[in-house]
Design a protein around this motif. Structure first.
Motif, PDB file in Angstrom:
ATOM      1  N   GLY A   1       0.827  -1.215   0.000  1.00 28.80           N
ATOM      2  CA  GLY A   1       0.000   0.000   0.000  1.00 28.80           C
ATOM      3  C   GLY A   1       0.854   1.255   0.000  1.00 28.80           C
ATOM      4  O   GLY A   1       0.603   2.197  -0.756  1.00 28.80           O
ATOM      5  N   PHE A   2       1.893   1.261   0.819  1.00 26.65           N
ATOM      6  CA  PHE A   2       2.767   2.435   0.863  1.00 26.65           C
ATOM      7  C   PHE A   2       3.601   2.571  -0.411  1.00 26.65           C
ATOM      8  O   PHE A   2       3.889   3.687  -0.849  1.00 26.65           O
ATOM      9  N   LEU A   3       3.984   1.439  -1.007  1.00 25.02           N
ATOM     10  CA  LEU A   3       4.677   1.489  -2.290  1.00 25.02           C
ATOM     11  C   LEU A   3       3.773   2.147  -3.337  1.00 25.02           C
ATOM     12  O   LEU A   3       4.224   2.985  -4.123  1.00 25.02           O
ATOM     13  N   GLY A   4       2.501   1.772  -3.335  1.00 23.37           N
ATOM     14  CA  GLY A   4       1.534   2.405  -4.239  1.00 23.37           C
ATOM     15  C   GLY A   4       1.403   3.894  -3.971  1.00 23.37           C
ATOM     16  O   GLY A   4       1.199   4.694  -4.894  1.00 23.37           O
ATOM     17  N   THR A   5       1.511   4.279  -2.709  1.00 26.34           N
ATOM     18  CA  THR A   5       1.453   5.699  -2.359  1.00 26.34           C
ATOM     19  C   THR A   5       2.615   6.453  -2.997  1.00 26.34           C
ATOM     20  O   THR A   5       2.419   7.519  -3.593  1.00 26.34           O
ATOM     21  N   ILE A   6       3.799   5.897  -2.887  1.00 25.78           N
ATOM     22  CA  ILE A   6       4.981   6.536  -3.476  1.00 25.78           C
ATOM     23  C   ILE A   6       4.843   6.630  -4.990  1.00 25.78           C
ATOM     24  O   ILE A   6       5.099   7.686  -5.590  1.00 25.78           O
ATOM     25  N   VAL A   7       4.416   5.533  -5.630  1.00 28.92           N
ATOM     26  CA  VAL A   7       4.250   5.528  -7.088  1.00 28.92           C
ATOM     27  C   VAL A   7       3.199   6.561  -7.503  1.00 28.92           C
ATOM     28  O   VAL A   7       3.393   7.310  -8.462  1.00 28.92           O
ATOM     29  N   GLY A   8       2.084   6.631  -6.770  1.00 24.31           N
ATOM     30  CA  GLY A   8       1.030   7.592  -7.090  1.00 24.31           C
ATOM     31  C   GLY A   8       1.474   9.036  -6.916  1.00 24.31           C
ATOM     32  O   GLY A   8       1.177   9.902  -7.741  1.00 24.31           O
ATOM     33  N   ILE A   9       2.201   9.313  -5.861  1.00 28.99           N
ATOM     34  CA  ILE A   9       2.697  10.678  -5.632  1.00 28.99           C
ATOM     35  C   ILE A   9       3.731  11.048  -6.695  1.00 28.99           C
ATOM     36  O   ILE A   9       3.755  12.188  -7.180  1.00 28.99           O
ATOM     37  N   MET A  10       4.565  10.096  -7.086  1.00 26.84           N
ATOM     38  CA  MET A  10       5.533  10.369  -8.156  1.00 26.84           C
ATOM     39  C   MET A  10       4.805  10.694  -9.462  1.00 26.84           C
ATOM     40  O   MET A  10       5.199  11.623 -10.184  1.00 26.84           O
ATOM     41  N   ALA A  11       3.744   9.958  -9.757  1.00 31.55           N
ATOM     42  CA  ALA A  11       2.957  10.229 -10.972  1.00 31.55           C
ATOM     43  C   ALA A  11       2.321  11.613 -10.884  1.00 31.55           C
ATOM     44  O   ALA A  11       2.277  12.361 -11.868  1.00 31.55           O
ATOM     45  N   ALA A  12       1.836  11.958  -9.710  1.00 30.70           N
ATOM     46  CA  ALA A  12       1.225  13.275  -9.528  1.00 30.70           C
ATOM     47  C   ALA A  12       2.262  14.381  -9.712  1.00 30.70           C
ATOM     48  O   ALA A  12       1.989  15.397 -10.372  1.00 30.70           O
TER      49      ALA A  12
END
Length: 153
Positions: free
Chosen positions: A84-95
Motif C-alpha cells: 500500500g505504501f509502495l503504491g502511495t509513493i508511485v502515485g505521488i511520483m505520478a502526480a
C-alpha cells in the motif's frame, strides 16, 4: 509427518480467490469497486497478496495452523501495508510528474495536467487504503486463529 503446502499452493489459491472476487464484482456490476481494485499493477499486486493471505488463513482454519503457515501468514500480513505504501509513493511520483505542466502557462492551469495530478494522488491514497484495510482484516483473522489455537493447546 504431513506435508505443509504453504507457499506456492497458497499463492495459486490466492490468485484463484482474487479471480473469483473480480468475477463476482463484474457480475454484480460493481464497476466503481472493480475499477478501484484494478487501477494499476500495485492495486493488482495487493489483491493477489490479500488473496494469498485469505488462502493461508482459510487453510489454517480448516486444517489447523502449522508453524510454517503461521510464519508465512505473518509475512503476508506485513507485506500488505508495505505494498500500500509502495503504491502511495508511485502515485505521488505520478502526480508530481504532471506538476510542471500545470504551471507552464501564466494563465489558467492546463486541465489535462490537473487531471494527471489528481489521478496520481487518488491512486496514491487508494493503495494506502486498500493495503491497510486488507492488513487489518488479515491481522484480525490471524489473531482469531492464534486465540483459537491457544485455547486448544
Amino acid at each position: 509427518m504431513r506435508r505443509d503446502p504453504t507457499g506456492a499452493a497458497d499463492f495459486c489459491f490466492g490468485a484463484a480467490i482474487t479471480g473469483l472476487v473480480i468475477s463476482v464484482l463484474a457480475v454484480l456490476r460493481l464497476e466503481t469497486i472493480l475499477s478501484l481494485l484494478s487501477r494499476g499493477p500495485i492495486h493488482f499486486s495487493l489483491m493477489i497478496v490479500a488473496g494469498t493471505a485469505a488462502s493461508v488463513l482459510l487453510r489454517s482454519t480448516l486444517r489447523g495452523q502449522t508453524k510454517r503457515a503461521r510464519t508465512f501468514s505473518v509475512g503476508i500480513v506485513g507485506l500488505l501495508p508495505l505494498l500500500g505504501f509502495l503504491g502511495t509513493i508511485v502515485g505521488i511520483m505520478a502526480a508530481l510528474r504532471s506538476l510542471p505542466a500545470l504551471f507552464d502557462d501564466a494563465g489558467a492551469p492546463d486541465q489535462a495536467a490537473l487531471n494527471g495530478l489528481l489521478s496520481g494522488l487518488a491512486g496514491a491514497f487508494e493503495t494506502t487504503m486498500i493495503g491497510l484495510s486488507a492488513a487489518v482484516v488479515a491481522g484480525i483473522a490471524l489473531t482469531l486463529l492464534d486465540t483459537r489455537d491457544a485455547g486448544n493447546g
